[in-house]
Scaffold this active site. Sequence first.
Site, short mmCIF file in Angstrom:
data_model
loop_
_atom_site.label_atom_id
_atom_site.label_comp_id
_atom_site.label_asym_id
_atom_site.label_seq_id
_atom_site.Cartn_x
_atom_site.Cartn_y
_atom_site.Cartn_z
N GLY A 1 62.80 113.95 59.41
CA GLY A 1 61.93 114.11 58.24
C GLY A 1 61.45 112.78 57.65
CB SER B 1 65.56 101.46 62.24
OG SER B 1 65.39 102.39 61.21
N1 LIG Z 1 63.72 107.49 74.04
C1 LIG Z 1 63.26 107.77 72.79
N2 LIG Z 1 64.15 107.77 71.75
C2 LIG Z 1 63.70 108.05 70.52
N3 LIG Z 1 62.41 108.34 70.21
C3 LIG Z 1 61.51 108.33 71.20
C4 LIG Z 1 61.91 108.06 72.54
N4 LIG Z 1 60.80 108.15 73.33
C5 LIG Z 1 59.77 108.46 72.53
N5 LIG Z 1 60.18 108.59 71.26
C6 LIG Z 1 59.26 108.85 70.13
O1 LIG Z 1 59.13 107.59 69.46
C7 LIG Z 1 59.44 107.72 68.07
C8 LIG Z 1 60.48 106.67 67.63
O2 LIG Z 1 59.90 105.43 67.57
P1 LIG Z 1 60.56 104.31 66.65
O3 LIG Z 1 59.66 103.14 66.74
O4 LIG Z 1 60.82 104.88 65.31
O5 LIG Z 1 61.95 104.06 67.39
S1 LIG Z 1 62.98 102.87 67.18
O6 LIG Z 1 63.12 102.64 65.75
O7 LIG Z 1 62.44 101.68 67.85
O8 LIG Z 1 64.23 103.32 67.82
C9 LIG Z 1 60.02 109.09 67.89
O9 LIG Z 1 59.27 109.55 66.81
P2 LIG Z 1 59.89 110.16 65.47
O10 LIG Z 1 60.10 111.57 65.85
O11 LIG Z 1 58.77 109.98 64.50
O12 LIG Z 1 61.12 109.46 65.02
C10 LIG Z 1 59.72 109.87 69.15
O13 LIG Z 1 58.61 110.70 68.94
N1 LIG Z 2 62.79 120.04 53.59
C1 LIG Z 2 62.07 119.37 54.49
N2 LIG Z 2 61.76 118.06 54.27
C2 LIG Z 2 61.05 117.37 55.19
N3 LIG Z 2 60.62 117.88 56.38
C3 LIG Z 2 60.92 119.19 56.63
C4 LIG Z 2 61.65 119.97 55.72
N4 LIG Z 2 61.81 121.20 56.24
C5 LIG Z 2 61.19 121.19 57.43
N5 LIG Z 2 60.64 119.98 57.68
C6 LIG Z 2 59.89 119.68 58.90
O1 LIG Z 2 60.66 118.79 59.70
C7 LIG Z 2 59.78 118.01 60.50
C8 LIG Z 2 60.16 116.55 60.35
O2 LIG Z 2 59.33 115.80 61.20
P1 LIG Z 2 58.96 114.29 60.90
O3 LIG Z 2 58.69 114.09 59.44
O4 LIG Z 2 57.90 113.91 61.87
O5 LIG Z 2 60.34 113.57 61.25
P2 LIG Z 2 60.59 112.09 61.76
O6 LIG Z 2 59.50 111.22 61.18
O7 LIG Z 2 61.95 111.76 61.21
O8 LIG Z 2 60.56 112.16 63.24
C9 LIG Z 2 58.36 118.29 60.03
O9 LIG Z 2 57.74 119.20 60.92
C10 LIG Z 2 58.58 118.94 58.67
O10 LIG Z 2 57.56 119.84 58.32
#
Ligand SMILES: Nc1ncnc2c1ncn2[C@@H]1O[C@H](COP(=O)(O)OS(=O)(=O)O)[C@@H](OP(=O)(O)O)[C@H]1O
Ligand SMILES: Nc1ncnc2c1ncn2[C@@H]1O[C@H](COP(=O)(O)OP(=O)(O)O)[C@@H](O)[C@H]1O
Length: 207
Positions: free
Chosen positions: A39, A108
């Site tokens: 989230g 991170s």
């Molecule tokens: N191997 C692997 N592990 C984790 N995440 C992965 C990986 N490959 C692709 N993704 C996608 O890249 C997003 C995370 O990128 P970040 O720059 O936040 O990662 S990090 O902080 O450098 O670990 C992460 O997006 P978020 O879901 O927004 O966190 C994933 O969609």
């Molecule tokens: N209470 C909530 N607060 C924040 N996100 C929520 C909540 N409930 C469901 N979600 C859903 O969880 C998902 C979180 O995704 P995202 O914000 O992209 O996470 P991240 O950036 O950590 O990868 C979204 O699809 C969002 O709509």
Amino acid sequence: MIKSDNITWHASQVTKQQRQTLLNHKSAVLWFTGLSGSGKSTVANAVERALYEQQVTSYVLDGDNMRFGLNKNLGFSAADRTENIRRIGEVAKLFVDAGTITLTAFISPYRADRDQVRALLDADEFIEVFVDTPLAVCEQRDVKQLYAKARRGEITGFTGIDAPYEAPEKPEITLDTSAQPLEASVAQVMTYLREHGIVPAVTADEE
Ligand SMILES: Nc1ncnc2c1ncn2[C@@H]1O[C@H](COP(=O)(O)OS(=O)(=O)O)[C@@H](OP(=O)(O)O)[C@H]1O
Ligand SMILES: Nc1ncnc2c1ncn2[C@@H]1O[C@H](COP(=O)(O)OP(=O)(O)O)[C@@H](O)[C@H]1O
């Protein structure tokens, strides 16, 4: 380590303090950290909107987006993640110097990397926001279908599956988006910013 010789730091003629006075709020980094799907982006973007409505200047640096530009040469090895976070930390520091409340949404996963960013900033300028949503919930959401791919072995080194996530030990703020609605998370962050004098208190007229 700095590679080049013969470089000189130039001080600005306008200080961070003067920029903050102009904008009528302090600047800081809200450093969201947590698993994919926890989230981070959703809450960071909603806080940005709430800040905008309070006439506070803010900007979201988002994980996926940074990897299309500044960090497009980085993957997901431990070394690349460390370099990713180092660069974002430096960018965030510039934004804070410019007077902006900066929200970052990166997994991170390494504590040492986050602590390096903390060390770049003044003590009250780094606000670690641990989005402590359980792995099972993130995996069930599977917004980008990446957990399914990781479970099938189509992605290796996926955080929480076969790559580590080191939880913060003393985050300034902890949120669990599986246990609280989005509005409650936003309110929690806004309350922190007001209580710490980073943004002005809401006046009776604005409530
Ligand atoms: N191997 C692997 N592990 C984790 N995440 C992965 C990986 N490959 C692709 N993704 C996608 O890249 C997003 C995370 O990128 P970040 O720059 O936040 O990662 S990090 O902080 O450098 O670990 C992460 O997006 P978020 O879901 O927004 O966190 C994933 O969609
Ligand atoms: N209470 C909530 N607060 C924040 N996100 C929520 C909540 N409930 C469901 N979600 C859903 O969880 C998902 C979180 O995704 P995202 O914000 O992209 O996470 P991240 O950036 O950590 O990868 C979204 O699809 C969002 O709509």
